[in-house]
Motif scaffolding. Structure first.
Motif, PDB file in Angstrom:
ATOM      1  N   LEU A 119       0.858  -1.194   0.000  1.00 31.40           N
ATOM      2  CA  LEU A 119       0.000   0.000   0.000  1.00 31.40           C
ATOM      3  C   LEU A 119       0.890   1.239   0.000  1.00 31.40           C
ATOM      4  O   LEU A 119       1.815   1.373   0.798  1.00 31.40           O
ATOM      5  N   ASN A 160      -6.333   4.762  -3.567  1.00 29.94           N
ATOM      6  CA  ASN A 160      -5.304   3.792  -3.944  1.00 29.94           C
ATOM      7  C   ASN A 160      -5.944   2.426  -4.264  1.00 29.94           C
ATOM      8  O   ASN A 160      -5.583   1.764  -5.244  1.00 29.94           O
ATOM      9  N   ASP A 223     -14.530   1.996   0.058  1.00 36.37           N
ATOM     10  CA  ASP A 223     -13.332   2.124   0.894  1.00 36.37           C
ATOM     11  C   ASP A 223     -13.570   3.336   1.800  1.00 36.37           C
ATOM     12  O   ASP A 223     -14.499   4.130   1.578  1.00 36.37           O
ATOM     13  N   SER A 227      -8.733   8.210   4.044  1.00 38.02           N
ATOM     14  CA  SER A 227      -7.567   7.325   3.962  1.00 38.02           C
ATOM     15  C   SER A 227      -6.477   7.797   4.907  1.00 38.02           C
ATOM     16  O   SER A 227      -6.448   8.967   5.320  1.00 38.02           O
ATOM     17  N   MET A 228      -5.558   6.877   5.199  1.00 42.72           N
ATOM     18  CA  MET A 228      -4.456   7.195   6.116  1.00 42.72           C
ATOM     19  C   MET A 228      -3.671   8.403   5.614  1.00 42.72           C
ATOM     20  O   MET A 228      -3.325   8.471   4.436  1.00 42.72           O
ATOM     21  N   LEU A 263     -11.512  -2.925   3.995  1.00 47.44           N
ATOM     22  CA  LEU A 263     -11.354  -2.772   5.442  1.00 47.44           C
ATOM     23  C   LEU A 263     -10.008  -2.060   5.746  1.00 47.44           C
ATOM     24  O   LEU A 263      -9.079  -2.215   4.977  1.00 47.44           O
TER      25      LEU A 263
HETATM   26  N1  NVA Z   1      -7.606   3.906   1.114  1.00 44.52           N
HETATM   27  C1  NVA Z   1      -7.266   3.338   2.411  1.00 44.52           C
HETATM   28  C2  NVA Z   1      -7.016   1.874   2.295  1.00 44.52           C
HETATM   29  C3  NVA Z   1      -6.734   1.174   3.584  1.00 44.52           C
HETATM   30  C4  NVA Z   1      -6.463  -0.292   3.401  1.00 44.52           C
HETATM   31  C5  NVA Z   1      -6.051   4.045   2.964  1.00 44.52           C
HETATM   32  O1  NVA Z   1      -5.120   4.342   2.201  1.00 44.52           O
HETATM   33  O2  NVA Z   1      -6.025   4.336   4.149  1.00 44.52           O
END
Ligand code: NVA
Ligand code: CP
Length: 305
Positions: A119, A160, A223, A227-228, A263
């Motif tokens: 990620l 993402n 989602d 996001s983080m 998740l």
């Molecule tokens: N779009 C989210 C996905 C988490 C698995 C993030 O980047 O936080």
């Protein structure tokens, strides 16, 4: 020889087919014998961390996990020096990073090492492999090629996860519709990258309306809206995305869809409990296939040695 798994769009159709095959092939248990795998987490993780550790162990490899508190990527030392250091003990480095560009720097500094993207702010390719396997189980008896013609609606913030999912599905001939408001939709570059796989018969359609997105959809995916790294925008995002919640009214407008979510879920925001916990929800199958996906990617990397 090293192999890189950084984005679905950078992985050939043939290599992806091999990853999907290896993801569910019988495990011997010695595929990674004497192989060191370092896992680096610059951001939090539950599913990715658990499935990565489990996969390396099932393949007989040696796994070490490092969080950013311990290594301080580009802070305590450069990403290049982190890669050079871990390469002394690991032929595979799997990393979750804040900035996607870090991968190119680490690969350039340590070219004989294989890297896996767990990620980044731009893509989440191991999640997409798990999502394809989950959808293939449901719609095609586990045959990923059987996803050709299936329509998947992604609703909410185009993240993402969206980019990797759409690229993978279109590469298998599926039809993807992304419903997101202005400012949260895929951009032109994303569309060009995703559409580069459209020779396999898949299509991509964008819309600014959630109900338009799900019309005729056999699967609905969402989602997090936050996001983080985007926590400072939380309040504005909740306002802007409120019409894109996956709830029972939206689900009723689709074609008896199955429900997916990478998740962690923010229940009551992007998705309701009622939908997430419904019989149509495939979320725990997705979690299970996170391990399949890692097994596939790790075995594909080992094949090249
Ligand atoms: N779009 C989210 C996905 C988490 C698995 C993030 O980047 O936080
Ligand atoms: N879906 C996913 O990547 O979960 P984690 O962030 O918990 O790893």
């Amino acid at each position: 020889m090293s192999r890189q798994f950084i984005a679905i769009a950078e992985t050939s159709h043939e290599d992806l087919a091999e990853i999907y095959r290896l993801a569910t092939a019988v495990v011997r248990g010695d595929e990674l014998k004497d192989v060191g795998v370092s896992l680096v987490f610059e951001r939090p993780s539950l599913r990715t961390r658990a499935s990565s550790i489990s996969s390396v162990q099932r393949l007989g490899g040696n796994v070490a996990v490092f969080t950013n508190d311990e290594i301080g990527l580009d802070d305590r030392e450069s990403a290049e020096d982190v890669a050079r250091t871990l390469a002394q003990t690991s032929s595979i480095i799997a990393a979750r990073v804040k900035n996607h560009g870090v991968f190119a720097r680490m690969i350039a500094s340590s070219p004989s090492t294989s890297f896996i993207n767990l990620l980044s702010n731009e893509t989440h390719p191991t999640q997409a492999v798990a999502d394809v396997l989950t959808l293939a189980d449901h719609f095609a008896g586990g045959n990923v090629q059987g996803l050709a013609g299936v329509t998947v609606a992604y609703v909410g913030d185009a993240t993402n996860v969206t980019r990797s999912l759409a690229t993978a599905l279109i590469g298998l001939g599926a039809h993807v519709v992304v419903g997101a408001p202005d400012g949260y939709q895929l951009n032109e570059q994303d569309v060009a990258t995703i559409s580069s796989r459209s020779q396999f018969g898949g299509t991509l359609r964008l819309t600014n309306f959630a109900f338009d997105a799900v019309e005729g959809a056999q699967a609905i995916y969402t989602d997090s809206w936050i996001s983080m790294g985007l926590e400072a925008e939380a309040e504005q995002r909740r306002l802007d995305l409120s019409a894109f919640q996956v709830n029972s009214q939206l689900v009723a407008a689709a074609d008896s869809p199955v429900i997916l979510h990478c998740l962690p879920a923010h229940r009551g925001e992007e998705i309701t409990d009622e939908v997430l916990d419904s019989e149509a929800s495939l979320i725990w199958n997705e979690v299970r296939h996170r391990t399949s996906a890692m097994l596939g990617v790790l075995r594909w990397m080992k094949e090249s040695k």
